[in-house]
Motif scaffolding. Structure first.
Motif, PDB file in Angstrom:
ATOM      1  N   MET A   1      16.557  -0.915   0.629  1.00  0.00           N
ATOM      2  CA  MET A   1      16.957  -1.553  -0.621  1.00  0.00           C
ATOM      3  C   MET A   1      16.422  -2.987  -0.672  1.00  0.00           C
ATOM      4  N   LEU A   2      16.582  -3.702   0.451  1.00  0.00           N
ATOM      5  CA  LEU A   2      16.085  -5.071   0.538  1.00  0.00           C
ATOM      6  C   LEU A   2      14.597  -5.117   0.209  1.00  0.00           C
ATOM      7  N   ALA A   3      13.841  -4.211   0.840  1.00  0.00           N
ATOM      8  CA  ALA A   3      12.389  -4.208   0.650  1.00  0.00           C
ATOM      9  C   ALA A   3      12.048  -3.981  -0.824  1.00  0.00           C
ATOM     10  N   GLY A   4      12.742  -3.031  -1.442  1.00  0.00           N
ATOM     11  CA  GLY A   4      12.440  -2.693  -2.829  1.00  0.00           C
ATOM     12  C   GLY A   4      12.702  -3.863  -3.773  1.00  0.00           C
ATOM     13  N   LEU A   5      13.836  -4.530  -3.605  1.00  0.00           N
ATOM     14  CA  LEU A   5      14.184  -5.654  -4.467  1.00  0.00           C
ATOM     15  C   LEU A   5      13.194  -6.791  -4.273  1.00  0.00           C
ATOM     16  N   ALA A   6      12.917  -7.083  -3.008  1.00  0.00           N
ATOM     17  CA  ALA A   6      12.029  -8.202  -2.710  1.00  0.00           C
ATOM     18  C   ALA A   6      10.624  -7.928  -3.234  1.00  0.00           C
ATOM     19  N   ALA A   7      10.219  -6.649  -3.179  1.00  0.00           N
ATOM     20  CA  ALA A   7       8.861  -6.309  -3.601  1.00  0.00           C
ATOM     21  C   ALA A   7       8.632  -6.748  -5.036  1.00  0.00           C
ATOM     22  N   ALA A   8       9.585  -6.423  -5.881  1.00  0.00           N
ATOM     23  CA  ALA A   8       9.452  -6.768  -7.285  1.00  0.00           C
ATOM     24  C   ALA A   8       9.311  -8.280  -7.419  1.00  0.00           C
ATOM     25  N   GLY A   9      10.161  -9.034  -6.693  1.00  0.00           N
ATOM     26  CA  GLY A   9      10.137 -10.492  -6.756  1.00  0.00           C
ATOM     27  C   GLY A   9       8.811 -11.066  -6.288  1.00  0.00           C
ATOM     28  N   VAL A  10       8.387 -10.651  -5.114  1.00  0.00           N
ATOM     29  CA  VAL A  10       7.162 -11.205  -4.533  1.00  0.00           C
ATOM     30  C   VAL A  10       5.959 -10.848  -5.385  1.00  0.00           C
TER      31      VAL A  10
ATOM     32  N   ARG B   1     -23.453  -0.076  10.780  1.00  0.00           N
ATOM     33  CA  ARG B   1     -23.904   0.097   9.393  1.00  0.00           C
ATOM     34  C   ARG B   1     -22.687   0.249   8.479  1.00  0.00           C
ATOM     35  N   ILE B   2     -22.156  -0.900   8.086  1.00  0.00           N
ATOM     36  CA  ILE B   2     -20.996  -0.899   7.176  1.00  0.00           C
ATOM     37  C   ILE B   2     -21.512  -0.553   5.778  1.00  0.00           C
ATOM     38  N   VAL B   3     -20.901   0.449   5.150  1.00  0.00           N
ATOM     39  CA  VAL B   3     -21.368   0.818   3.811  1.00  0.00           C
ATOM     40  C   VAL B   3     -20.490   0.218   2.711  1.00  0.00           C
ATOM     41  N   GLN B   4     -19.228  -0.024   3.011  1.00  0.00           N
ATOM     42  CA  GLN B   4     -18.356  -0.705   2.048  1.00  0.00           C
ATOM     43  C   GLN B   4     -17.267  -1.426   2.832  1.00  0.00           C
ATOM     44  N   ARG B   5     -16.785  -2.539   2.275  1.00  0.00           N
ATOM     45  CA  ARG B   5     -15.594  -3.186   2.831  1.00  0.00           C
ATOM     46  C   ARG B   5     -14.822  -3.855   1.711  1.00  0.00           C
ATOM     47  N   GLY B   6     -13.562  -4.165   1.973  1.00  0.00           N
ATOM     48  CA  GLY B   6     -12.760  -4.800   0.934  1.00  0.00           C
ATOM     49  C   GLY B   6     -11.384  -5.146   1.467  1.00  0.00           C
ATOM     50  N   THR B   7     -10.523  -5.599   0.580  1.00  0.00           N
ATOM     51  CA  THR B   7      -9.162  -5.975   0.956  1.00  0.00           C
ATOM     52  C   THR B   7      -8.176  -5.207   0.084  1.00  0.00           C
ATOM     53  N   ALA B   8      -7.208  -4.588   0.733  1.00  0.00           N
ATOM     54  CA  ALA B   8      -6.099  -3.955   0.020  1.00  0.00           C
ATOM     55  C   ALA B   8      -4.844  -4.798   0.282  1.00  0.00           C
ATOM     56  N   TYR B   9      -3.829  -4.614  -0.516  1.00  0.00           N
ATOM     57  CA  TYR B   9      -2.610  -5.387  -0.348  1.00  0.00           C
ATOM     58  C   TYR B   9      -1.442  -4.454  -0.067  1.00  0.00           C
ATOM     59  N   ALA B  10      -0.862  -4.620   1.118  1.00  0.00           N
ATOM     60  CA  ALA B  10       0.272  -3.787   1.519  1.00  0.00           C
ATOM     61  C   ALA B  10       1.543  -4.404   0.958  1.00  0.00           C
ATOM     62  N   GLU B  11       2.239  -3.650   0.118  1.00  0.00           N
ATOM     63  CA  GLU B  11       3.410  -4.187  -0.571  1.00  0.00           C
ATOM     64  C   GLU B  11       4.698  -3.646   0.026  1.00  0.00           C
ATOM     65  N   PRO B  12       5.720  -4.493   0.136  1.00  0.00           N
ATOM     66  CA  PRO B  12       6.990  -4.021   0.699  1.00  0.00           C
ATOM     67  C   PRO B  12       7.619  -2.893  -0.121  1.00  0.00           C
ATOM     68  N   GLY B  13       7.399  -2.887  -1.439  1.00  0.00           N
ATOM     69  CA  GLY B  13       7.964  -1.835  -2.284  1.00  0.00           C
ATOM     70  C   GLY B  13       7.412  -0.459  -1.961  1.00  0.00           C
ATOM     71  N   TRP B  14       6.279  -0.417  -1.280  1.00  0.00           N
ATOM     72  CA  TRP B  14       5.673   0.854  -0.851  1.00  0.00           C
ATOM     73  C   TRP B  14       5.595   0.909   0.677  1.00  0.00           C
ATOM     74  N   ALA B  15       6.603   0.313   1.329  1.00  0.00           N
ATOM     75  CA  ALA B  15       6.721   0.356   2.788  1.00  0.00           C
ATOM     76  C   ALA B  15       5.456  -0.167   3.486  1.00  0.00           C
ATOM     77  N   HIS B  16       4.766  -1.110   2.833  1.00  0.00           N
ATOM     78  CA  HIS B  16       3.519  -1.668   3.382  1.00  0.00           C
ATOM     79  C   HIS B  16       2.502  -0.581   3.723  1.00  0.00           C
TER      80      HIS B  16
END
Ligand code: FE2
Length: 511
Positions: free
Chosen positions: A1-10, A82-97
């Motif tokens: 519950m904490l994670a879900g509420l905080a996720a929305a806030g953050v 031989r890296i073909v693609q790279r990038g950054t994703a964002y792990a969110e607490p609302g989705w359990a990181h």
């Protein structure tokens, strides 16, 4: 519950793209405790997965309620030169990181290696493979089919052996977790009661995914998955729980379970759940050779007919249960039935595989005169089953083969166009895989079924294992791979039987 509420806030206060690496947490130990995974290979696309969980069994995985940038990279060589693609994703607490990276622009029928970096720690590398180009020459496809992996009942010996099988794909047909404990001679323990809340289901997936053999199988091959009942609750049907709970209450539980499922599987973005709904059924072509249809026989089904007094869920019934034959009853739901009929009519592949949770073959469980049916599988939905088998016949789809699970036994069967009429034409083959670890019935029970059901060609309940399928333009071969034991992680395996299906000749033949 904490994670879900905080996720929305953050998430609302700090758009993920503005979060600078300097503000991200640093990890003293690896937060990639649940490994890496990939899934849903298209000719140019793949989904990469991981989850940031430094303490996987703790609520929130031991993470604060903050967004974490996770760098990903994918290479065409194992050494990542031989890296073909790279990038950054964002792990969110609302989705359990959890992190789901949906890549496009890849090459067909190609092996790739991928890994993640977060907070100064790097994950192990995973390996994955894209599907052949649409319409590509037949080639070959090698896949394992898995089902039913009750953690307490045994080690994941089967997954360890799959590493030697040089697969293109792993297909899981359900009971990936068990929400509850049962059985005897347990080799390990859930250490928690039956799952009801989001935190419960998350912790259950984290426990299962902490297993090194399961992690290794995810890291070695792309997966496609569907579910059966235990991802939520034993014998549930749509919004009806086995306990006959208030449907609104049960749907809240189903929403929690489906969310945790999404968070822990390499599912594409289009499968993100909305409340208690997750659109899991899909089609994936592997060149011109295989069209793989993943079906969901749990989310939309009618409740089981004629339950025991005061309960819902499965039962054993006779033909006296007239509800069984009500044509309005459905196993896939009306919309999925329509979708399936359209897919079958349009399918140009040489083989059409229908992967789904429960046994489709006609099985009369009453030895001798009279009939008895188990109502949770397709024998509890005979009219819906005949609609599906009739669609296979009328669309004339090439070489349909049904892949099933649930019964913790290998079962090889003919599927007749009118399933209960064994004189009607055989329209498809069915291979039901045994469990990865869940305890099975005594062999005597399946031997009895064999004697009263000539459409069943082979049944074995005593061994755990998986199906190993080799498909090319000359035949589909199914090897029934059995573990010597699941009480020891390093136990051996043996081949129980091999069956072959030839194009244009529906029905398996023992090789
Ligand atoms: Fe099961």
């Amino acid at each position: 519950m904490l994670a879900g509420l905080a996720a929305a806030g953050v998430a609302a206060a700090v758009p993920a793209r503005l979060l600078r690496a300097a503000e991200a947490p640093r990890f003293r130990t690896s937060p990639f405790t649940l490994g890496v995974a990939s899934g849903y290979p298209g000719p140019r696309s793949i989904v990469l997965w991981t989850r940031i969980a430094p303490q996987p069994l703790a609520p929130g995985g031991g993470m604060a309620a903050e967004v974490v940038p996770v760098e990903w990279e994918i290479a065409s060589d194992e050494a990542f030169r031989r890296i073909v693609q790279r990038g950054t994703a964002y792990a969110e607490p609302g989705w359990a990181h959890s992190v789901h990276v949906e890549l496009t622009g890849l090459e067909p029928a190609t092996w790739y290696w991928y890994r993640f970096t977060a907070g100064g720690q790097r994950s192990e590398a995973g390996r994955t493979r894209t599907a052949p180009a649409t319409g590509a020459e037949a080639g070959r496809l090698r896949m394992a089919v898995a089902s039913c992996q009750q953690y307490e009942h045994g080690y994941y010996v089967a997954y360890r052996h799959m590493l030697d099988d040089d697969l293109d794909l792993v297909v899981h047909v359900g009971d990936y977790i068990y929400e509850l404990s049962w059985g005897s001679n347990l080799v390990r323990h859930h250490g928690a009661p039956e799952c009801h809340t989001l935190d419960d289901y998350r912790a259950r997936y984290a426990l299962y995914r902490g297993d090194r053999d399961l992690q290794a199988a995810h890291a070695a091959y792309p997966w496609m998955v569907t579910w059966d009942d235990h991802e939520v609750e034993n014998d549930y049907a749509n919004d009806t729980s086995e306990e006959n709970d208030d449907p609104a209450l049960f749907l809240a539980r189903r929403a929690a379970a489906y969310k945790a499922y999404y968070e822990h599987m390499p599912l594409p973005r289009r499968m993100v759940p909305f409340g208690p709904n997750l659109r899991l059924h899909c089609a994936q072509a592997f060149g011109g050779l295989v069209n793989l249809l993943m079906l969901d026989e749990r989310q939309y089904r009618s409740p089981q007919a004629c339950p025991r007094a005061g309960r819902r869920g499965a039962n054993r019934v006779t033909n006296n249960c007239t509800e069984l034959f009500d044509p309005s009853r459905t196993k896939l739901g009306e919309r999925q039935e329509q979708w399936l009929a359209a897919e079958l009519a349009a399918s140009k592949a040489q083989w059409t595989l229908l992967a789904q949770g429960t046994v489709m073959a006609y099985v009369d469980e009453q030895p001798g005169p009279g009939e008895q049916f188990w109502t949770d599988g397709w024998n509890g939905y005979p009219v819906a089953r005949d609609r599906l088998l009739g669609t296979l016949a009328t669309t004339g789809v090439a070489n349909p083969v049904v892949l099933s699970g649930d019964i913790h036994a290998f079962l090889v069967a003919n599927l007749n166009q009118r399933a209960a009429d064994l004189g009607s034409p055989i329209v498809a083959s069915e291979f039901t895989t045994t469990s990865i670890s869940s305890q099975g019935a005594p062999q005597k029970a399946v031997d009895e079924r064999m004697s009263s059901n000539p459409n069943l060609l082979f049944a074995s309940a005593e061994r755990r294992g998986y199906l190993l399928l080799d498909v090319d333009n000359k035949r589909l071969q199914a090897q029934l791979v059995a573990m010597e034991s699941v009480s020891r992680p390093e136990a051996g395996r043996s081949l129980l039987a091999t069956f072959v299906v030839e194009p244009g000749k529906p029905g398996p033949v023992r090789a």
